[in-house]
Design an enzyme around this catalytic site. Sequence first.
Site, PDB file in Angstrom:
ATOM      1  N   LYS A  48       0.467   4.860   6.807  1.00 35.32           N
ATOM      2  CA  LYS A  48      -0.111   5.635   5.704  1.00 35.32           C
ATOM      3  C   LYS A  48       0.498   7.034   5.681  1.00 35.32           C
ATOM      4  O   LYS A  48       1.161   7.458   6.614  1.00 35.32           O
ATOM      5  CB  LYS A  48      -1.638   5.761   5.862  1.00 35.32           C
ATOM      6  CG  LYS A  48      -2.383   4.447   5.955  1.00 35.32           C
ATOM      7  CD  LYS A  48      -2.290   3.643   4.684  1.00 35.32           C
ATOM      8  CE  LYS A  48      -2.949   2.277   4.858  1.00 35.32           C
ATOM      9  NZ  LYS A  48      -2.606   1.362   3.801  1.00 35.32           N
ATOM     10  N   SER A  91       0.799  -1.230   0.000  1.00 33.44           N
ATOM     11  CA  SER A  91       0.000   0.000   0.000  1.00 33.44           C
ATOM     12  C   SER A  91       0.829   1.277   0.000  1.00 33.44           C
ATOM     13  O   SER A  91       0.343   2.320  -0.411  1.00 33.44           O
ATOM     14  CB  SER A  91      -0.966   0.019   1.186  1.00 33.44           C
ATOM     15  OG  SER A  91      -0.276   0.215   2.395  1.00 33.44           O
TER      16      SER A  91
END
Length: 175
Positions: free
Chosen positions: A91, A43
């Site tokens: 993230k 990701s």
Amino acid sequence: MAQSQSWARRCFKAFCKGFFVAVPVAVTFLDRVACVARVEGSSMQPSLNPGGSQSSDVVLLNHWKVRNFEVQRGDIVSLVSPKNPEQKIIKRVIALEGDIVRTIGHKNRLVKVPRGHMWVEGDHHGHSFDSNSFGPVSLGLLHAHATHILWPPERWQRLESVLPPERCPLQTGEK
């Protein structure tokens, strides 16, 4: 014989004193200051794990830097997953409270980030479970700021707080 018992006893006492000082110091350091973590998944490619499943980056997570929940757009952060509290995710911070962000696949095309929240996304948009899936994230879920790649050695580097130009908020909440 008495001297060897005395010597062994002194060594044992010294070990115990060192152990009972070192362990709390180490635990406090790892809990409050910094720790390391292995990054899994794709990701955050290409920033982290550019080799895909063949390798995993190990990053330094700085707890101290986020102790007052102060983050900037572009920071790579570790946070408790809003969908699975047993899991931590890494993230990039895209938007902060008051910012208006254009979403990617979220139910609303535009989202204004509420007070006390942030919008986080993975760099590899098609392979990331992020705010586009679960919405704005409470700053209370913030765990640490990823500051450096420590492993593998050829990738050792400082992680810059860079916001991809195509992901800049449409409007910032700054006055």
